[in-house]
Write an enzyme that holds these catalytic residues in place. Structure first.
Site, PDB file in Angstrom:
ATOM      1  N   LYS A   1       0.856  -1.190   0.000  1.00 55.00           N
ATOM      2  CA  LYS A   1       0.000   0.000   0.000  1.00 55.00           C
ATOM      3  C   LYS A   1       0.887   1.233   0.000  1.00 55.00           C
ATOM      4  CE  LYS A   1      -4.352  -0.055   2.300  1.00 55.00           C
ATOM      5  NZ  LYS A   1      -5.073  -0.138   3.592  1.00 55.00           N
TER       6      LYS A   1
HETATM    7  O1  G3P Z   1      -9.131   0.583   4.179  1.00 55.21           O
HETATM    8  C1  G3P Z   1      -9.067   1.864   4.698  1.00 55.21           C
HETATM    9  C2  G3P Z   1      -9.642   1.929   6.036  1.00 55.21           C
HETATM   10  O2  G3P Z   1      -8.905   1.163   6.953  1.00 55.21           O
HETATM   11  C3  G3P Z   1      -9.877   3.285   6.584  1.00 55.21           C
HETATM   12  O3  G3P Z   1     -11.032   3.194   7.292  1.00 55.21           O
HETATM   13  O4  G3P Z   1     -12.676   3.818   8.966  1.00 55.21           O
HETATM   14  O5  G3P Z   1     -10.267   4.460   9.280  1.00 55.21           O
HETATM   15  O6  G3P Z   1     -11.662   5.582   7.559  1.00 55.21           O
HETATM   16  P1  G3P Z   1     -11.432   4.337   8.334  1.00 55.21           P
END
Ligand code: G3P
Length: 219
Positions: A85
């Site tokens: 990533k």
């Molecule tokens: O895959 C990306 C994810 O982990 C981010 O999620 O909920 O932290 O915005 P969030």
């Protein structure tokens, strides 16, 4: 649309794996910290690879291009299923270009607008991850970005896959599927919510009660 889990929690991954519907996993440093297993990031990713036979994303943390390239090369050697990533900023884009030429699969992370996705695709990324929930959080419609990216990639026949990320609830999964995202990655709680409906539970109970009644009448 493929269903992936967005977690570094091994128990959650094992629990979801038994259904045979999860075909990949995404992780990031925040998810690694949240899992609080005390295990090294590489060990966590390798354990995930032993459970799910599909792409497993692991995040690069370097800030400069050479550092990102070196880190991506190193992480990609952890396991054949590992996808690196890389966030889409200026250095990230150059690193994506350099490592993609070497055959390293990149999941471009922290995508918030279609131009970032277009650049990542032209640079050779395998996946782009628009963060839906984080856009919703600031009052923008995150799923609109997924739709726009899918439309652009389709129009120009770009092979990069659109991975709807930062999904926060089951409706996001439905919306990602309707937007023709190639993949939706979601927390385990969202995955669990995909199976649930109170009418299903009530229906199962009713069938059981009626079967018991029918069996008594027969006896
Ligand atoms: O895959 C990306 C994810 O982990 C981010 O999620 O909920 O932290 O915005 P969030």
């Amino acid at each position: 649309m493929k269903l992936w889990l967005d977690t570094a929690n091994i128990d959650e991954i094992r629990a979801a794996a038994r259904f045979g519907v999860v075909s990949g996993v995404t992780t990031n440093p925040s998810l690694w910290a949240k899992a609080a297993s005390g295990a090294d990031y590489r060990d966590v990713v390798l354990e995930i690879c032993s459970i799910i036979d599909g792409p497993v994303s692991a995040e690069c943390l370097a800030q400069d291009v050479d550092g990102l390239v070196e880190e991506a090369r190193n992480i990609s050697k952890w396991h054949p299923n590992v996808v690196v990533k890389i966030p889409l900023d200026e250095n990230g884009l150059e690193a994506i270009h350099r490592v993609s030429r070497e055959g390293i699969k990149v999941n471009t992370t922290l995508i918030f607008q279609p131009n970032q996705a277009l650049l990542a695709a032209q640079a050779g990324a395998t996946y782009v991850s628009p963060f839906v929930g984080r856009l919703d959080d600031i009052g923008q419609e995150g799923m609109a970005v997924v739709r726009e990216i899918v439309e652009i990639f389709d129009r120009y026949h770009l092979p990069t896959q659109v991975l709807a990320a930062s999904l926060r609830h089951p409706l996001h999964v439905v919306q990602a599927a309707k937007a023709s995202a190639h993949i939706a990655t979601m927390p385990y709680t969202v995955f669990q919510a995909m199976f649930k409906h109170p009418l299903t539970d009530a229906g199962i109970q009713k069938f059981l009660e009626d079967a018991r009644k029918a069996a008594k009448v027969k006896a």
